[in-house]
Structure formats: C-alpha cells, structure tokens
Motif scaffolding. Structure first.
Motif, PDB file in Angstrom:
ATOM      1  N   ASP A  63      50.578  -8.225  31.365  1.00 23.93           N
ATOM      2  CA  ASP A  63      49.972  -7.211  32.221  1.00 23.93           C
ATOM      3  C   ASP A  63      48.483  -7.032  31.932  1.00 23.93           C
ATOM      4  OD1 ASP A  63      52.299  -6.787  33.608  1.00 23.93           O
ATOM      5  OD2 ASP A  63      52.965  -5.143  32.322  1.00 23.93           O
ATOM      6  N   TYR A  67      46.205  -7.717  35.446  1.00 20.40           N
ATOM      7  CA  TYR A  67      45.619  -6.605  36.198  1.00 20.40           C
ATOM      8  C   TYR A  67      44.147  -6.387  35.829  1.00 20.40           C
ATOM      9  CZ  TYR A  67      50.355  -5.523  37.629  1.00 20.40           C
ATOM     10  OH  TYR A  67      51.606  -5.594  38.169  1.00 20.40           O
ATOM     11  N   ASN A  69      42.280  -3.362  36.481  1.00 18.35           N
ATOM     12  CA  ASN A  69      42.008  -2.006  36.000  1.00 18.35           C
ATOM     13  C   ASN A  69      43.116  -1.553  35.059  1.00 18.35           C
ATOM     14  OD1 ASN A  69      39.728  -1.804  37.691  1.00 18.35           O
ATOM     15  ND2 ASN A  69      41.065  -1.306  39.419  1.00 18.35           N
ATOM     16  N   ILE A  70      42.711  -1.170  33.858  1.00 23.78           N
ATOM     17  CA  ILE A  70      43.658  -0.678  32.864  1.00 23.78           C
ATOM     18  C   ILE A  70      43.145   0.681  32.382  1.00 23.78           C
ATOM     19  CG2 ILE A  70      44.823  -1.137  30.691  1.00 23.78           C
ATOM     20  CD1 ILE A  70      43.939  -4.094  31.073  1.00 23.78           C
ATOM     21  N   LYS A  80      48.371   2.681  32.502  1.00 23.69           N
ATOM     22  CA  LYS A  80      48.464   2.256  33.896  1.00 23.69           C
ATOM     23  C   LYS A  80      47.659   0.983  34.118  1.00 23.69           C
ATOM     24  CE  LYS A  80      48.913   6.996  35.449  1.00 23.69           C
ATOM     25  NZ  LYS A  80      48.326   8.095  36.216  1.00 23.69           N
ATOM     26  N   PHE A  81      48.302   0.011  34.752  1.00 23.86           N
ATOM     27  CA  PHE A  81      47.670  -1.236  35.146  1.00 23.86           C
ATOM     28  C   PHE A  81      47.636  -1.253  36.667  1.00 23.86           C
ATOM     29  CE2 PHE A  81      49.756  -2.027  31.132  1.00 23.86           C
ATOM     30  CZ  PHE A  81      48.830  -2.755  30.417  1.00 23.86           C
ATOM     31  N   SER A  82      46.477  -1.653  37.256  1.00 22.34           N
ATOM     32  CA  SER A  82      46.440  -1.675  38.714  1.00 22.34           C
ATOM     33  C   SER A  82      45.469  -2.728  39.240  1.00 22.34           C
ATOM     34  CB  SER A  82      46.045  -0.295  39.254  1.00 22.34           C
ATOM     35  OG  SER A  82      44.759   0.057  38.817  1.00 22.34           O
ATOM     36  N   THR A  83      45.803  -3.195  40.416  1.00 29.94           N
ATOM     37  CA  THR A  83      44.919  -4.030  41.221  1.00 29.94           C
ATOM     38  C   THR A  83      44.914  -3.400  42.610  1.00 29.94           C
ATOM     39  OG1 THR A  83      46.689  -5.499  41.951  1.00 29.94           O
ATOM     40  CG2 THR A  83      45.503  -6.154  39.966  1.00 29.94           C
ATOM     41  N   ASP A  86      48.800  -3.961  43.665  1.00 25.54           N
ATOM     42  CA  ASP A  86      49.964  -3.684  42.831  1.00 25.54           C
ATOM     43  C   ASP A  86      49.586  -2.797  41.655  1.00 25.54           C
ATOM     44  OD1 ASP A  86      52.568  -3.859  41.931  1.00 25.54           O
ATOM     45  OD2 ASP A  86      52.297  -5.799  40.957  1.00 25.54           O
ATOM     46  N   SER A  87      50.579  -2.143  41.080  1.00 26.28           N
ATOM     47  CA  SER A  87      50.344  -1.358  39.868  1.00 26.28           C
ATOM     48  C   SER A  87      51.624  -1.307  39.030  1.00 26.28           C
ATOM     49  CB  SER A  87      49.881   0.060  40.205  1.00 26.28           C
ATOM     50  OG  SER A  87      50.931   0.769  40.813  1.00 26.28           O
ATOM     51  N   SER A  89      53.102   0.721  35.210  1.00 21.29           N
ATOM     52  CA  SER A  89      52.776   1.709  34.187  1.00 21.29           C
ATOM     53  C   SER A  89      53.776   1.650  33.040  1.00 21.29           C
ATOM     54  CB  SER A  89      52.747   3.118  34.784  1.00 21.29           C
ATOM     55  OG  SER A  89      54.033   3.489  35.210  1.00 21.29           O
TER      56      SER A  89
END
Length: 154
Positions: A63, A67, A69-70, A80-83, A86-87, A89
C-alpha cells in the motif's frame, strides 16, 4: 525313580522388578512426550505470530508503494492511503489492526510516523515504524515510501 520335570520360569520377585522398571520407563516416555508437545505448540504459536506480522508488513509495503497520498488521523487512530480512484485504511486498536476485511491480530507497543525523516503525530506521512509487544519479542517493522517531486510542490 521320578524324573525331574521342573519348569523353567521367572520368580515373582523378578517379575515385580521388571514391572517396576517398565513403569519407570513408560513414565519417563510420557513426560518427555508432554515436553515435546509443549515445545511443538510454542513453535507453532511463534510461527503463527510471525506469519501475521509478515502479512501486515507485506500489506503495508504494497500500500505504501501503490498509493500517492498517505496520511494518519490521530483522532481516529487510522492510517489512510488514497489515490484519485481508490482508498484503503488501516485502523489501529490495542490488540489488532483492521484493513477492510482483513484483521491482523498484532498488539503494538509503539508506533512512530515520519514525513521526510521528521517525526510527526498526524497528517501526511511517508514512513511508519511499528514495534510489537513482548508476545512477538518486541519485533520492529519499518516501512517507507520514496517521495517524488509532487510531494514537495504546493
């Protein structure tokens, strides 16, 4: 004249000695078996614990590298991991860590968060260091993500 037809056999005292020695040997065998079973159980428990920790480390590593943004929310105790699409947590509790449908039964002693080598309490991060409790021999897991230029651009 009577023929001497004496039957060769063990005496009662010889049989008792054999029974006593046999019971001692059987008792020792059962005690050794019990010790081996306890040792095998502890090996199995150690293997299970280390497997769980390795799964958590692999999942975090994937993860972190998947991703863009962490971030960490200290109030929710959630990573929280996000693109854009998708995300994912990770919710940290005292005795376990939850990632969507996965539950990692790992108790953490300490958790350190970093952004560009500086310790942070919450917000954007690029590295995390986890220390387990004594159950897992205080093992440490360190996961990081190499930053690209977009992280430093405003």
């Amino acid at each position: 004249m009577k023929p001497n037809k004496k039957i060769k056999a063990f005496t009662l005292s010889e049989m008792i000695v054999v029974l006593i020695l046999t019971s001692i040997v059987v008792g020792l065998a059962f005690s050794v078996l019990n010790m081996v079973q306890k040792h095998m159980f502890s090996i199995q428990q150690n293997y299970t614990n280390n497997t769980g920790l390795n799964k958590l480390e692999t999942s975090l590593w994937l993860d972190f590298n998947r991703y863009n943004n962490i971030s960490f929310d200290a109030l929710e105790n959630e990573l929280k991991f996000s693109t854009a699409l998708d995300s994912v947590s990770y919710k940290f509790n005292e005795q376990y860590i939850i990632k969507e449908e996965d539950t990692f039964k790992i108790a953490l002693k300490n958790k350190w968060l970093y952004f560009v080598t500086n310790p942070v309490e919450e917000g954007k991060i690029d590295a995390i260091k986890l220390e387990t409790t004594k159950v897992l021999q205080n093992q440490q897991v360190f996961i990081f993500k190499p930053n690209d230029a977009t992280v430093f651009m405003k």
